[in-house]
Design an enzyme around this catalytic site. Structure first.
Site, PDB file in Angstrom:
ATOM      1  N   ARG A 127       0.841  -1.196   0.000  1.00 35.91           N
ATOM      2  CA  ARG A 127       0.000   0.000   0.000  1.00 35.91           C
ATOM      3  C   ARG A 127       0.878   1.248   0.000  1.00 35.91           C
ATOM      4  NH1 ARG A 127      -2.077  -3.476   4.062  1.00 35.91           N
ATOM      5  NH2 ARG A 127      -4.162  -4.291   3.603  1.00 35.91           N
ATOM      6  N   LYS A 183      -2.132  -2.508   7.955  1.00 34.38           N
ATOM      7  CA  LYS A 183      -3.317  -2.115   8.708  1.00 34.38           C
ATOM      8  C   LYS A 183      -3.374  -2.869  10.030  1.00 34.38           C
ATOM      9  CE  LYS A 183      -6.318  -0.640   4.920  1.00 34.38           C
ATOM     10  NZ  LYS A 183      -7.638  -0.821   4.255  1.00 34.38           N
ATOM     11  N   HIS A 213      -2.800   2.510  -5.887  1.00 33.89           N
ATOM     12  CA  HIS A 213      -3.632   1.307  -5.806  1.00 33.89           C
ATOM     13  C   HIS A 213      -3.699   0.576  -7.139  1.00 33.89           C
ATOM     14  CE1 HIS A 213      -6.100   4.772  -6.920  1.00 33.89           C
ATOM     15  NE2 HIS A 213      -6.800   3.939  -7.657  1.00 33.89           N
ATOM     16  N   ARG A 258      -0.901  -1.774  -7.161  1.00 37.59           N
ATOM     17  CA  ARG A 258      -1.200  -2.869  -6.226  1.00 37.59           C
ATOM     18  C   ARG A 258      -2.182  -3.855  -6.854  1.00 37.59           C
ATOM     19  NH1 ARG A 258      -1.360  -4.242  -0.681  1.00 37.59           N
ATOM     20  NH2 ARG A 258      -3.410  -4.733   0.187  1.00 37.59           N
ATOM     21  N   HIS A 272      -4.033  -8.844   3.352  1.00 42.29           N
ATOM     22  CA  HIS A 272      -5.479  -8.853   3.540  1.00 42.29           C
ATOM     23  C   HIS A 272      -5.849  -9.721   4.740  1.00 42.29           C
ATOM     24  CE1 HIS A 272      -6.349  -7.806  -0.950  1.00 42.29           C
ATOM     25  NE2 HIS A 272      -6.142  -6.734  -0.219  1.00 42.29           N
ATOM     26  N   TYR A 321      -9.637 -10.292  -7.110  1.00 41.30           N
ATOM     27  CA  TYR A 321      -8.661 -10.376  -8.193  1.00 41.30           C
ATOM     28  C   TYR A 321      -8.847 -11.636  -9.027  1.00 41.30           C
ATOM     29  CZ  TYR A 321      -6.591  -6.565  -5.622  1.00 41.30           C
ATOM     30  OH  TYR A 321      -6.405  -5.375  -4.988  1.00 41.30           O
TER      31      TYR A 321
END
Length: 300
Positions: free
Chosen positions: A149, A173, A246, A249, A272, A281
């Site tokens: 990210r 995150k 993004h 990514r 994730h 994806y």
């Protein structure tokens, strides 16, 4: 308690108790202040379901995206749930608030050939030793080569990079740390930047600190600068200015799956929490496969 004071207290709770990132806390604040702009700075206990419905209706009339409205609905539900738990209100007015269903939109993905052309051009531009050109090449190689990210990229320190192993340690995150591999082109770009680019940029500031990627003034690079870089360098190749970090990514994840990578490996690479997030994806990859089939198969 007035609505704005309650929002301030809620933001402090998110920051100090739940330890959410400043960007996430700021997003909650912005969404909730949008509510204040519609209903006014009334007493928290006077906010009712009709106020909330009117707020969402106005957002719909403005043409706000369903995903944006759904996010705001989630924010206001979290806020009023907290307010009820803190006994600031007698009942939660958001319990019957219905958010619009999010439409599934596939992420924008660049082709491998288009990105190869962009990165080759940046590599040629960096050969004259310009520190900014060296940094820009390293930024795009790392974004595409690792799929991290933009916030993770900007937070990198020099010690987070292991050139011998071809890995970078990132803080994702939820303050979750992971180690992500990158390829030989990114390794060459980082090495060239550390050798010839970063020292020159660091000399422009009294103290650049441990940051890996530096801005033109010698401080840690910001996400806005990275967005502008991607839009300027990658946008024209894709025929759109609406691209950002993004996009690289998304492209990295899709190209990995196109090449046969395991879905769970891609999940771990991207950081994730849920496999469901990564599965978007597979839809991109399947659509590309179907398009190639229709184009090439004689009986498609």
């Amino acid at each position: 308690m007035q609505l704005t004071r309650a929002i301030d207290a809620f933001a402090a709770h998110l920051e100090k108790v739940r330890r959410l990132s400043p960007a996430t806390v700021r997003a909650y604040r912005n969404d909730l202040h949008g509510l204040v702009a519609v209903v006014g700075d009334i007493d928290l206990g006077d906010v009712d379901l009709e106020h909330l419905r009117d707020w969402l209706w106005q957002a719909t009339q403005r043409g706000d995206a369903r995903s944006t409205i759904a996010r705001r609905t989630s924010a206001v539900r979290t806020f009023f749930r907290w307010a009820e738990e803190e006994q600031l209100i007698a009942a939660d007015p958001s319990l019957r608030l219905v958010a619009p269903k999010r439409g599934r939109t596939l992420p924008h993905v660049a082709t491998a050939d288009a990105l190869r052309d962009v990165l080759d051009r940046l590599e040629r531009q960096a050969q004259d030793g310009d520190p900014v050109a060296l940094r820009d090449h390293a930024v795009l190689e790392v974004l595409y080569g690792s799929g991290i990210r933009v916030s993770e990229l900007c937070g990198l320190d020099v010690d987070d990079v292991d050139l011998d192993r071809g890995t970078v340690r990132v803080l994702g995150k939820g303050s979750k740390e992971r180690v992500v591999p990158f390829g030989a082109p990114a390794k060459r770009a980082i090495d060239a930047y550390l050798t010839r680019g970063r020292p020159a940029l660091a000399a422009r500031a009294t103290g650049s600190g441990p940051a890996l990627l530096l801005g033109t003034r010698g401080g840690r690079i910001g996400s806005r600068a990275v967005y502008d870089l991607v839009a300027r360098e990658v946008g024209p190749a894709l025929g759109s200015s609406a691209v950002g970090p993004h996009t690289l990514r998304h492209s990295a994840a899709t190209h990995l799956l196109d090449g046969g990578a395991d879905l769970r490996a891609v999940q771990e690479l991207l950081g994730h929490a849920s496999l469901g997030t990564t599965q978007i994806y597979t839809h991109v990859s399947s659509e590309r496969l179907a398009a190639a089939y229709r184009l090439a198969h004689p009986r498609a």
